[in-house]
Design a protein around this motif. Structure first.
Motif, PDB file in Angstrom:
ATOM      1  N   LEU A 154       0.990  -1.216   0.103  1.00  0.00           N
ATOM      2  CA  LEU A 154       0.042   0.017  -0.256  1.00  0.00           C
ATOM      3  C   LEU A 154       0.921   1.340  -0.181  1.00  0.00           C
ATOM      4  N   MET A 155       0.658   2.496  -0.686  1.00  0.00           N
ATOM      5  CA  MET A 155       1.081   3.591  -0.892  1.00  0.00           C
ATOM      6  C   MET A 155       1.062   4.368   0.376  1.00  0.00           C
ATOM      7  N   LYS A 156       1.785   5.123   0.918  1.00  0.00           N
ATOM      8  CA  LYS A 156       1.748   5.920   2.129  1.00  0.00           C
ATOM      9  C   LYS A 156       0.959   7.167   1.663  1.00  0.00           C
ATOM     10  N   PRO A 157       0.422   7.991   2.632  1.00  0.00           N
ATOM     11  CA  PRO A 157      -0.486   9.079   2.261  1.00  0.00           C
ATOM     12  C   PRO A 157       0.137  10.231   1.607  1.00  0.00           C
ATOM     13  N   ARG A 158       1.576  10.138   1.876  1.00  0.00           N
ATOM     14  CA  ARG A 158       2.551  11.172   1.352  1.00  0.00           C
ATOM     15  C   ARG A 158       2.895  10.932  -0.151  1.00  0.00           C
ATOM     16  N   THR A 159       3.006   9.833  -0.685  1.00  0.00           N
ATOM     17  CA  THR A 159       2.983   9.184  -1.903  1.00  0.00           C
ATOM     18  C   THR A 159       2.088   9.492  -2.571  1.00  0.00           C
ATOM     19  N   ILE A 160       0.559   9.101  -1.977  1.00  0.00           N
ATOM     20  CA  ILE A 160      -0.308   9.392  -2.680  1.00  0.00           C
ATOM     21  C   ILE A 160      -0.773  10.768  -3.137  1.00  0.00           C
ATOM     22  N   ARG A 161      -0.610  11.529  -2.116  1.00  0.00           N
ATOM     23  CA  ARG A 161      -0.526  13.179  -2.477  1.00  0.00           C
ATOM     24  C   ARG A 161       0.360  13.569  -3.610  1.00  0.00           C
ATOM     25  N   ARG A 162       1.585  13.020  -3.381  1.00  0.00           N
ATOM     26  CA  ARG A 162       2.473  13.564  -4.490  1.00  0.00           C
ATOM     27  C   ARG A 162       1.840  13.109  -5.997  1.00  0.00           C
ATOM     28  N   ILE A 218      -1.222  12.482  -6.848  1.00  0.00           N
ATOM     29  CA  ILE A 218      -2.440  13.342  -7.237  1.00  0.00           C
ATOM     30  C   ILE A 218      -1.818  14.546  -7.539  1.00  0.00           C
ATOM     31  N   GLY A 219      -0.804  15.108  -7.157  1.00  0.00           N
ATOM     32  CA  GLY A 219      -0.002  16.391  -7.536  1.00  0.00           C
ATOM     33  C   GLY A 219       0.503  16.251  -8.847  1.00  0.00           C
ATOM     34  N   ILE A 220       1.150  15.331  -9.099  1.00  0.00           N
ATOM     35  CA  ILE A 220       1.692  15.149 -10.547  1.00  0.00           C
ATOM     36  C   ILE A 220       0.630  14.923 -11.557  1.00  0.00           C
ATOM     37  N   ALA A 221      -0.558  14.156 -11.412  1.00  0.00           N
ATOM     38  CA  ALA A 221      -1.661  14.008 -12.089  1.00  0.00           C
ATOM     39  C   ALA A 221      -2.263  15.330 -12.511  1.00  0.00           C
ATOM     40  N   ALA A 222      -2.338  16.088 -11.211  1.00  0.00           N
ATOM     41  CA  ALA A 222      -3.201  17.286 -11.480  1.00  0.00           C
ATOM     42  C   ALA A 222      -2.437  18.393 -12.258  1.00  0.00           C
ATOM     43  N   GLN A 223      -1.236  18.287 -12.140  1.00  0.00           N
ATOM     44  CA  GLN A 223      -0.272  19.318 -13.023  1.00  0.00           C
ATOM     45  C   GLN A 223      -0.277  18.801 -14.545  1.00  0.00           C
ATOM     46  N   LEU A 224      -0.246  17.519 -14.603  1.00  0.00           N
ATOM     47  CA  LEU A 224      -0.019  16.898 -16.092  1.00  0.00           C
ATOM     48  C   LEU A 224      -1.450  17.191 -16.896  1.00  0.00           C
ATOM     49  N   TYR A 225      -2.502  17.212 -16.033  1.00  0.00           N
ATOM     50  CA  TYR A 225      -3.881  17.236 -16.585  1.00  0.00           C
ATOM     51  C   TYR A 225      -4.234  18.874 -16.946  1.00  0.00           C
ATOM     52  N   VAL A 226      -3.704  19.615 -16.127  1.00  0.00           N
ATOM     53  CA  VAL A 226      -3.723  20.970 -16.468  1.00  0.00           C
ATOM     54  C   VAL A 226      -2.865  21.533 -17.883  1.00  0.00           C
ATOM     55  N   LEU A 227      -1.754  21.000 -17.749  1.00  0.00           N
ATOM     56  CA  LEU A 227      -0.674  21.125 -18.900  1.00  0.00           C
ATOM     57  C   LEU A 227      -1.500  20.431 -19.956  1.00  0.00           C
ATOM     58  N   PHE A 228      -1.975  19.239 -20.219  1.00  0.00           N
ATOM     59  CA  PHE A 228      -2.448  18.747 -21.230  1.00  0.00           C
ATOM     60  C   PHE A 228      -3.905  19.543 -21.729  1.00  0.00           C
ATOM     61  N   ILE A 257     -10.556  14.438 -22.762  1.00  0.00           N
ATOM     62  CA  ILE A 257      -9.305  13.884 -23.458  1.00  0.00           C
ATOM     63  C   ILE A 257      -8.089  13.874 -22.701  1.00  0.00           C
ATOM     64  N   SER A 258      -7.758  14.800 -21.904  1.00  0.00           N
ATOM     65  CA  SER A 258      -6.648  15.215 -20.981  1.00  0.00           C
ATOM     66  C   SER A 258      -6.574  14.295 -19.908  1.00  0.00           C
ATOM     67  N   ILE A 259      -7.802  13.702 -19.514  1.00  0.00           N
ATOM     68  CA  ILE A 259      -7.759  12.590 -18.304  1.00  0.00           C
ATOM     69  C   ILE A 259      -6.599  11.443 -18.649  1.00  0.00           C
ATOM     70  N   GLY A 260      -7.125  10.876 -19.947  1.00  0.00           N
ATOM     71  CA  GLY A 260      -6.446   9.780 -20.408  1.00  0.00           C
ATOM     72  C   GLY A 260      -4.864  10.202 -20.644  1.00  0.00           C
ATOM     73  N   PHE A 261      -4.385  11.228 -20.843  1.00  0.00           N
ATOM     74  CA  PHE A 261      -3.121  11.657 -21.077  1.00  0.00           C
ATOM     75  C   PHE A 261      -2.496  11.957 -19.999  1.00  0.00           C
ATOM     76  N   ALA A 262      -3.361  12.525 -18.881  1.00  0.00           N
ATOM     77  CA  ALA A 262      -2.452  12.620 -17.575  1.00  0.00           C
ATOM     78  C   ALA A 262      -2.461  11.243 -16.996  1.00  0.00           C
ATOM     79  N   ALA A 263      -3.095  10.340 -17.150  1.00  0.00           N
ATOM     80  CA  ALA A 263      -3.038   9.045 -16.680  1.00  0.00           C
ATOM     81  C   ALA A 263      -1.937   8.270 -17.249  1.00  0.00           C
ATOM     82  N   MET A 264      -1.864   8.346 -18.734  1.00  0.00           N
ATOM     83  CA  MET A 264      -0.646   7.724 -19.248  1.00  0.00           C
ATOM     84  C   MET A 264       0.575   8.317 -18.880  1.00  0.00           C
ATOM     85  N   GLY A 265       0.714   9.907 -18.600  1.00  0.00           N
ATOM     86  CA  GLY A 265       1.770  10.707 -18.174  1.00  0.00           C
ATOM     87  C   GLY A 265       2.283  10.029 -16.633  1.00  0.00           C
ATOM     88  N   CYS A 266       1.479   9.848 -15.677  1.00  0.00           N
ATOM     89  CA  CYS A 266       1.672   9.195 -14.600  1.00  0.00           C
ATOM     90  C   CYS A 266       2.380   7.852 -14.591  1.00  0.00           C
TER      91      CYS A 266
END
Length: 85
Positions: free
Chosen positions: A3-11, A13-23, A59-68
């Motif tokens: 299981l991932m730690k909460p800190r890792t999950i937050r990290r 989520i932050g990466i996914a949010a940044q990629l989502y906005v960028l795409f 469309i950006s949801i899928g690209f953000a997931a692939m980016g993660c």
């Protein structure tokens, strides 16, 4: 699978949010630029801009997931010890 730690999950989520906005910004700006090239500088109706934004956001949801997934693979390969030859 551990299981991932909460800190890792937050990290991640932050990466996914940044990629989502960028795409989303990239797709929306390229779509509007393409329409400007085709139609000229005549203003676009608000409903067309709304449709483009919603479509690009979905469309950006899928690209953000692939980016993660790519980031996870890339970071894992960096953390593995390198063989000395």
């Amino acid at each position: 699978m551990a299981l991932m730690k909460p800190r890792t999950i937050r990290r991640w989520i932050g990466i996914a949010a940044q990629l989502y906005v960028l795409f989303t910004v990239i797709f929306f700006s390229f779509n509007v630029a393409t329409i400007v090239v085709i139609r000229g500088w005549s203003p676009l109706p608000p409903d067309v801009l709304y449709y483009l934004f919603v479509r690009d956001a979905v469309i950006s949801i899928g690209f953000a997931a692939m980016g993660c997934i790519f980031m996870a693979f890339f970071l894992r390969s960096l953390r593995q010890p390198q063989r000395r030859s």
